[in-house]
Enzyme design. Structure first.
Site, short mmCIF file in Angstrom:
data_model
loop_
_atom_site.label_atom_id
_atom_site.label_comp_id
_atom_site.label_asym_id
_atom_site.label_seq_id
_atom_site.Cartn_x
_atom_site.Cartn_y
_atom_site.Cartn_z
CD GLU A 41 -2.15 1.26 3.02
OE1 GLU A 41 -2.41 0.18 3.60
OE2 GLU A 41 -2.31 2.37 3.56
NE ARG A 45 0.12 8.38 6.00
CZ ARG A 45 0.19 7.57 7.01
NH1 ARG A 45 1.27 7.53 7.74
NH2 ARG A 45 -0.82 6.79 7.31
CB THR A 68 -3.06 8.25 3.58
OG1 THR A 68 -2.05 7.35 4.07
CG2 THR A 68 -3.25 9.33 4.64
CE LYS A 128 -5.05 1.99 8.49
NZ LYS A 128 -4.15 2.71 7.58
C1 3PG Z 1 -0.99 3.74 8.63
O1 3PG Z 1 -1.32 4.78 8.10
O2 3PG Z 1 -1.52 2.68 8.29
C2 3PG Z 1 -0.05 3.80 9.78
O3 3PG Z 1 0.59 5.04 9.84
C3 3PG Z 1 0.95 2.71 9.84
O4 3PG Z 1 1.27 2.64 11.20
P1 3PG Z 1 2.73 2.26 11.69
O5 3PG Z 1 3.67 3.31 11.12
O6 3PG Z 1 2.65 2.32 13.19
O7 3PG Z 1 3.05 0.90 11.17
#
Ligand code: 3PG
Length: 214
Positions: A41, A45, A68, A128
């Site tokens: 994925e 960002r 995101t 999720k």
């Molecule tokens: C996401 O957007 O899915 C998270 O920021 C991932 O979380 P992590 O950096 O704690 O793995």
């Protein structure tokens, strides 16, 4: 199960990437494939995320989703870039509806029982769970799976090698997502071999877990 749910259930790991530009995207995609993971994925960002996504989606054998995604307009853009699925940190009707218009699978985020109720009402059967660690970790999955026995979860947020197996041992968990396999600092430094090593180690850990259970 949908095609996305099948893929998640098969590979059980969803690397969440922050990557910009087509060159880095290609290197990163190849690093994950070399580690044995054909599913990932790319989050929206950073500037250049769509270029990375497009380059990765063009690689043979790699299934690339967009993460995101928080607006309907972003859904249009990631579909144009070749995303195979959409992940959102929350559950919003604009994103879900636009994904359905495009016929692209969507994995919306939930953090409460009310979110889960809305997901059920919207006909969504996989979500999720975010941010999983802050919600209580594997114990949160157990708590939410009780009243929603048909729902399938992809815990994300704070997933690390030390808790992967605990999450995945719950039957309602399709896969876990997270940035630990390819954290932004390794991506920015171009440490592709380290990412391959981490990925291969995670894949091995899951293989060992399933052998132990067999
Ligand atoms: C996401 O957007 O899915 C998270 O920021 C991932 O979380 P992590 O950096 O704690 O793995």
């Amino acid at each position: 199960m949908t095609l996305l749910e099948d893929l998640l259930a098969e590979h059980r790991l969803l690397p969440v990437l922050t990557v910009a530009g087509s060159d880095n995207g290609c290197h990163l995609g190849r690093a994950l494939l070399a580690g044995g993971l054909p599913l990932t994925e790319v989050t929206l960002r950073v500037d250049g995320a769509l270029d990375a996504l497009e380059a990765m989606a063009a690689l043979d054998d790699l299934v690339v989703g967009a993460g995101t995604v928080v607006t309907a307009e972003q859904v249009d853009r990631v579909v144009d870039a070749g995303a195979a699925f959409v992940v959102s940190p929350g559950l919003g009707t604009a994103v879900v509806d636009r994904c359905r218009q495009h016929g692209i699978p969507v994995l919306p985020g939930v953090a409460t029982a009310s979110d889960l109720l809305r997901a059920v009402e919207a006909g969504i059967d996989a979500v999720k769970l975010f941010p999983a660690d802050l919600l209580g970790g594997p114990a949160a999955v157990k708590a939410f799976a009780g009243p929603f026995p048909a729902m399938r979860f992809v815990p994300t947020g704070g997933v690390r090698p030390t808790n992967v197996s605990a999450y995945l041992s719950h039957p309602a968990v399709l896969a876990v997502g997270g940035s630990w396999l390819a954290p932004p600092e390794l991506v920015d430094a171009g440490r592709w071999e380290d990412i391959t090593r981490r990925t291969a180690a995670a894949v091995r850990q899951l293989d060992d877990d399933s052998e132990r259970r067999a």
